[in-house]
Motif scaffolding. Structure first.
Motif, PDB file in Angstrom:
ATOM      1  N   ALA A   1       0.857  -1.184   0.000  1.00 18.44           N
ATOM      2  CA  ALA A   1       0.000   0.000   0.000  1.00 18.44           C
ATOM      3  C   ALA A   1       0.889   1.227   0.000  1.00 18.44           C
ATOM      4  O   ALA A   1       1.775   1.363   0.851  1.00 18.44           O
ATOM      5  CB  ALA A   1      -0.917  -0.001   1.225  1.00 18.44           C
ATOM      6  N   GLY A   2       0.661   2.105  -0.964  1.00 22.52           N
ATOM      7  CA  GLY A   2       1.399   3.361  -1.048  1.00 22.52           C
ATOM      8  C   GLY A   2       0.486   4.501  -0.645  1.00 22.52           C
ATOM      9  O   GLY A   2      -0.561   4.722  -1.254  1.00 22.52           O
ATOM     10  N   ILE A   3       0.888   5.214   0.419  1.00 17.66           N
ATOM     11  CA  ILE A   3       0.028   6.222   1.038  1.00 17.66           C
ATOM     12  C   ILE A   3       0.716   7.581   0.968  1.00 17.66           C
ATOM     13  O   ILE A   3       1.924   7.667   1.198  1.00 17.66           O
ATOM     14  CB  ILE A   3      -0.199   5.863   2.533  1.00 17.66           C
ATOM     15  N   VAL A   4      -0.042   8.604   0.682  1.00 18.01           N
ATOM     16  CA  VAL A   4       0.564   9.937   0.681  1.00 18.01           C
ATOM     17  C   VAL A   4       0.806  10.403   2.121  1.00 18.01           C
ATOM     18  O   VAL A   4       1.919  10.734   2.497  1.00 18.01           O
ATOM     19  CB  VAL A   4      -0.314  10.956  -0.076  1.00 18.01           C
ATOM     20  N   MET A   5      -0.226  10.396   2.947  1.00 21.69           N
ATOM     21  CA  MET A   5      -0.113  10.953   4.298  1.00 21.69           C
ATOM     22  C   MET A   5      -0.713   9.989   5.321  1.00 21.69           C
ATOM     23  O   MET A   5      -1.897   9.668   5.241  1.00 21.69           O
ATOM     24  CB  MET A   5      -0.834  12.309   4.358  1.00 21.69           C
ATOM     25  N   GLU A   6       0.110   9.553   6.258  1.00 17.84           N
ATOM     26  CA  GLU A   6      -0.342   8.616   7.300  1.00 17.84           C
ATOM     27  C   GLU A   6      -0.431   9.328   8.642  1.00 17.84           C
ATOM     28  O   GLU A   6       0.445  10.114   8.986  1.00 17.84           O
ATOM     29  CB  GLU A   6       0.665   7.462   7.397  1.00 17.84           C
ATOM     30  N   LYS A   7      -1.492   9.019   9.374  1.00 20.95           N
ATOM     31  CA  LYS A   7      -1.575   9.488  10.752  1.00 20.95           C
ATOM     32  C   LYS A   7      -1.256   8.287  11.645  1.00 20.95           C
ATOM     33  O   LYS A   7      -2.077   7.384  11.798  1.00 20.95           O
ATOM     34  CB  LYS A   7      -2.958  10.060  11.021  1.00 20.95           C
ATOM     35  N   THR A   8      -0.038   8.297  12.200  1.00 21.46           N
ATOM     36  CA  THR A   8       0.455   7.096  12.888  1.00 21.46           C
ATOM     37  C   THR A   8      -0.233   6.852  14.223  1.00 21.46           C
ATOM     38  O   THR A   8      -0.093   5.776  14.795  1.00 21.46           O
ATOM     39  CB  THR A   8       1.984   7.188  13.142  1.00 21.46           C
ATOM     40  N   PHE A   9      -0.975   7.866  14.688  1.00 21.48           N
ATOM     41  CA  PHE A   9      -1.663   7.695  15.978  1.00 21.48           C
ATOM     42  C   PHE A   9      -3.037   7.062  15.797  1.00 21.48           C
ATOM     43  O   PHE A   9      -3.798   6.920  16.736  1.00 21.48           O
ATOM     44  CB  PHE A   9      -1.778   9.049  16.711  1.00 21.48           C
TER      45      PHE A   9
ATOM     46  N   PRO B   1      -5.113   3.549  13.862  1.00 17.03           N
ATOM     47  CA  PRO B   1      -4.680   2.147  13.756  1.00 17.03           C
ATOM     48  C   PRO B   1      -4.486   1.600  12.336  1.00 17.03           C
ATOM     49  O   PRO B   1      -4.214   0.411  12.188  1.00 17.03           O
ATOM     50  CB  PRO B   1      -5.804   1.393  14.472  1.00 17.03           C
ATOM     51  N   GLY B   2      -4.608   2.417  11.307  1.00 19.92           N
ATOM     52  CA  GLY B   2      -4.584   1.911   9.933  1.00 19.92           C
ATOM     53  C   GLY B   2      -3.370   1.049   9.585  1.00 19.92           C
ATOM     54  O   GLY B   2      -3.511  -0.058   9.068  1.00 19.92           O
ATOM     55  N   ARG B   3      -2.162   1.556   9.896  1.00 20.77           N
ATOM     56  CA  ARG B   3      -0.960   0.792   9.537  1.00 20.77           C
ATOM     57  C   ARG B   3      -0.935  -0.559  10.243  1.00 20.77           C
ATOM     58  O   ARG B   3      -0.638  -1.589   9.636  1.00 20.77           O
ATOM     59  CB  ARG B   3       0.311   1.575   9.892  1.00 20.77           C
ATOM     60  N   GLN B   4      -1.255  -0.547  11.529  1.00 19.95           N
ATOM     61  CA  GLN B   4      -1.207  -1.798  12.293  1.00 19.95           C
ATOM     62  C   GLN B   4      -2.148  -2.847  11.694  1.00 19.95           C
ATOM     63  O   GLN B   4      -1.781  -4.018  11.545  1.00 19.95           O
ATOM     64  CB  GLN B   4      -1.586  -1.508  13.756  1.00 19.95           C
ATOM     65  N   ILE B   5      -3.344  -2.394  11.304  1.00 17.77           N
ATOM     66  CA  ILE B   5      -4.321  -3.318  10.717  1.00 17.77           C
ATOM     67  C   ILE B   5      -3.779  -3.919   9.424  1.00 17.77           C
ATOM     68  O   ILE B   5      -3.901  -5.121   9.174  1.00 17.77           O
ATOM     69  CB  ILE B   5      -5.656  -2.568  10.463  1.00 17.77           C
ATOM     70  N   MET B   6      -3.146  -3.085   8.609  1.00 17.51           N
ATOM     71  CA  MET B   6      -2.582  -3.570   7.343  1.00 17.51           C
ATOM     72  C   MET B   6      -1.421  -4.537   7.612  1.00 17.51           C
ATOM     73  O   MET B   6      -1.329  -5.600   6.992  1.00 17.51           O
ATOM     74  CB  MET B   6      -2.055  -2.398   6.500  1.00 17.51           C
ATOM     75  N   GLU B   7      -0.537  -4.158   8.526  1.00 18.09           N
ATOM     76  CA  GLU B   7       0.654  -4.985   8.773  1.00 18.09           C
ATOM     77  C   GLU B   7       0.266  -6.329   9.391  1.00 18.09           C
ATOM     78  O   GLU B   7       0.924  -7.338   9.139  1.00 18.09           O
ATOM     79  CB  GLU B   7       1.669  -4.208   9.619  1.00 18.09           C
ATOM     80  N   GLU B   8      -0.804  -6.330  10.177  1.00 15.68           N
ATOM     81  CA  GLU B   8      -1.271  -7.609  10.729  1.00 15.68           C
ATOM     82  C   GLU B   8      -1.781  -8.540   9.632  1.00 15.68           C
ATOM     83  O   GLU B   8      -1.840  -9.752   9.819  1.00 15.68           O
ATOM     84  CB  GLU B   8      -2.374  -7.358  11.772  1.00 15.68           C
ATOM     85  N   LYS B   9      -2.141  -7.957   8.506  1.00 18.15           N
ATOM     86  CA  LYS B   9      -2.533  -8.783   7.361  1.00 18.15           C
ATOM     87  C   LYS B   9      -1.333  -9.099   6.461  1.00 18.15           C
ATOM     88  O   LYS B   9      -1.494  -9.669   5.372  1.00 18.15           O
ATOM     89  CB  LYS B   9      -3.618  -8.071   6.538  1.00 18.15           C
ATOM     90  N   GLY B  10      -0.138  -8.703   6.917  1.00 17.44           N
ATOM     91  CA  GLY B  10       1.078  -9.014   6.172  1.00 17.44           C
ATOM     92  C   GLY B  10       1.337  -8.084   4.999  1.00 17.44           C
ATOM     93  O   GLY B  10       2.123  -8.398   4.098  1.00 17.44           O
ATOM     94  N   ILE B  11       0.683  -6.929   5.012  1.00 19.68           N
ATOM     95  CA  ILE B  11       0.802  -6.001   3.875  1.00 19.68           C
ATOM     96  C   ILE B  11       1.833  -4.915   4.177  1.00 19.68           C
ATOM     97  O   ILE B  11       1.781  -4.263   5.225  1.00 19.68           O
ATOM     98  CB  ILE B  11      -0.569  -5.380   3.543  1.00 19.68           C
ATOM     99  N   ARG B  12       2.758  -4.759   3.238  1.00 16.99           N
ATOM    100  CA  ARG B  12       3.786  -3.723   3.347  1.00 16.99           C
ATOM    101  C   ARG B  12       3.149  -2.344   3.116  1.00 16.99           C
ATOM    102  O   ARG B  12       2.481  -2.133   2.122  1.00 16.99           O
ATOM    103  CB  ARG B  12       4.865  -3.982   2.295  1.00 16.99           C
ATOM    104  N   VAL B  13       3.381  -1.434   4.047  1.00 11.13           N
ATOM    105  CA  VAL B  13       2.822  -0.085   3.933  1.00 11.13           C
ATOM    106  C   VAL B  13       3.967   0.910   3.792  1.00 11.13           C
ATOM    107  O   VAL B  13       4.904   0.908   4.594  1.00 11.13           O
ATOM    108  CB  VAL B  13       1.975   0.284   5.175  1.00 11.13           C
ATOM    109  N   GLU B  14       3.910   1.744   2.760  1.00 10.56           N
ATOM    110  CA  GLU B  14       4.890   2.820   2.593  1.00 10.56           C
ATOM    111  C   GLU B  14       4.135   4.143   2.518  1.00 10.56           C
ATOM    112  O   GLU B  14       3.338   4.360   1.610  1.00 10.56           O
ATOM    113  CB  GLU B  14       5.704   2.627   1.302  1.00 10.56           C
ATOM    114  N   SER B  15       4.392   5.002   3.500  1.00  8.27           N
ATOM    115  CA  SER B  15       3.732   6.310   3.531  1.00  8.27           C
ATOM    116  C   SER B  15       4.776   7.382   3.283  1.00  8.27           C
ATOM    117  O   SER B  15       5.847   7.366   3.882  1.00  8.27           O
ATOM    118  CB  SER B  15       3.074   6.541   4.886  1.00  8.27           C
ATOM    119  N   LEU B  16       4.458   8.331   2.416  1.00  9.22           N
ATOM    120  CA  LEU B  16       5.456   9.342   2.041  1.00  9.22           C
ATOM    121  C   LEU B  16       5.600  10.424   3.109  1.00  9.22           C
ATOM    122  O   LEU B  16       6.627  11.077   3.190  1.00  9.22           O
ATOM    123  CB  LEU B  16       5.093   9.955   0.687  1.00  9.22           C
ATOM    124  N   ALA B  17       4.552  10.608   3.929  1.00  8.46           N
ATOM    125  CA  ALA B  17       4.659  11.504   5.090  1.00  8.46           C
ATOM    126  C   ALA B  17       3.920  10.833   6.245  1.00  8.46           C
ATOM    127  O   ALA B  17       2.808  10.344   6.063  1.00  8.46           O
ATOM    128  CB  ALA B  17       4.050  12.872   4.790  1.00  8.46           C
TER     129      ALA B  17
END
Lengths: 191, 191
Positions: free
Chosen positions: A150-158, A160-176
């Motif tokens: 998943a390629g994301i422009v802007m992630e809010k790390t506070f 749970p989006g990234r955690q949910i994706m990573e628990e599914k084994g999906i690589r997440v790259e956020s540019l900010a």
């Protein structure tokens, strides 16, 4: 990506509820040359993943997905939020909750455009709670297509989006990656 | 534009009600390299019009507007179909009837991004009854912005959209013009 962090700090507007509006260059007015630079960065990050399609969801993901797709030289497919009479019956369907609008909606993609064997890079403007991305993953699962990341422009790390994706084994790259917002001031991860 | 007529004949799907679905390369799956060629043609047609902004309406106009904007080197703004809590109160608003969905909806654009002095090229995927374009013209009128023309991918000349635009003095350039559809067979103007 420093260039993007600077742009978000300059043009982003913080609203109540930790919403950061990036309407000035991505979500309402679109700076296409700038998005082209972001697209090049997505290509640098995922160029070895064998991507056959970029997939996003209407409407605000379409612009960045198209600019990125020029670099990958693969088609974009965008999932649609409503079933219209212009869409064939042959669709995969999932249900997504929108925090922006406070409603559930059906999201569909034509079976013709998403197939077993596809290696799909999901692209979206914002990653917060991850509901839209989860919907896209579900559509890919239904099709038997592989999600390569998943390629994301802007992630809010506070949120749970990234955690949910990573628990599914999906690589997440956020540019900010925004780590927190205090009194309207945005702080990025690493600052 | 012969290239586009060939593509519509190859990939377009005729549905009841003289609907021509171009989901395979523009409205659901997007062939970005092909849209880049269409964007270059819009630039050739309007490069002397002093365009400062491309304007379209979500969702299916966004892709072609972005690819065209790379050639013009100006921003895109896309009018939004619903007021969300992410949009400021400071918007121009108009009402558009969608034949596709059979409903009226409000269309808005932020006052921040559309201003007096702007020379706006409207971009859309399909021109049929012209209701969406008329809505965009109304938003430009409210802002005091000048509409320098409308660039359309596919026009159905047997519906009144072009006439409505031309009666308002707006130059319309369509890259493919369908004159009639018989038994699922598409005929273009000049054939």
């Amino acid at each position: 990506m420093k260039l993007l962090e600077d742009r978000i700090r300059k043009d982003g507007v913080v609203k109540p509820g930790n919403i950061v509006k990036i309407d000035k260059f991505l979500n309402h007015q679109i700076d296409v040359k700038f998005l082209d630079e972001l697209g090049a960065e997505f290509y640098r990050l995922f160029k070895d993943s064998g991507v056959t399609k970029l997939m996003t969801i209407e409407a605000s993901g379409i612009a960045i997905a198209c600019l990125a797709a020029l670099h990958f030289d693969v088609p974009v497919i965008f999932a649609k939020k409503n079933k219209t009479k212009n869409i064939a019956d042959e669709v995969y369907k999932t249900r997504v909750f929108s925090y922006t609008h406070g409603v559930f909606y059906d999201v569909i993609v034509s079976k013709e455009f998403l197939r077993k064997g596809d290696k799909v890079l999901l692209i979206d403007d914002v990653l917060a709670n991850g509901k839209a991305l989860l919907g896209l993953v579900d559509l890919c699962d239904q099709a038997g297509a592989e999600v390569v990341g998943a390629g994301i422009v802007m992630e809010k790390t506070f949120q749970p989006g990234r955690q949910i994706m990573e628990e599914k084994g999906i690589r997440v790259e956020s540019l900010a990656r925004i780590s927190h917002i205090d009194d309207g001031k945005i702080t990025f991860v690493g600052e």
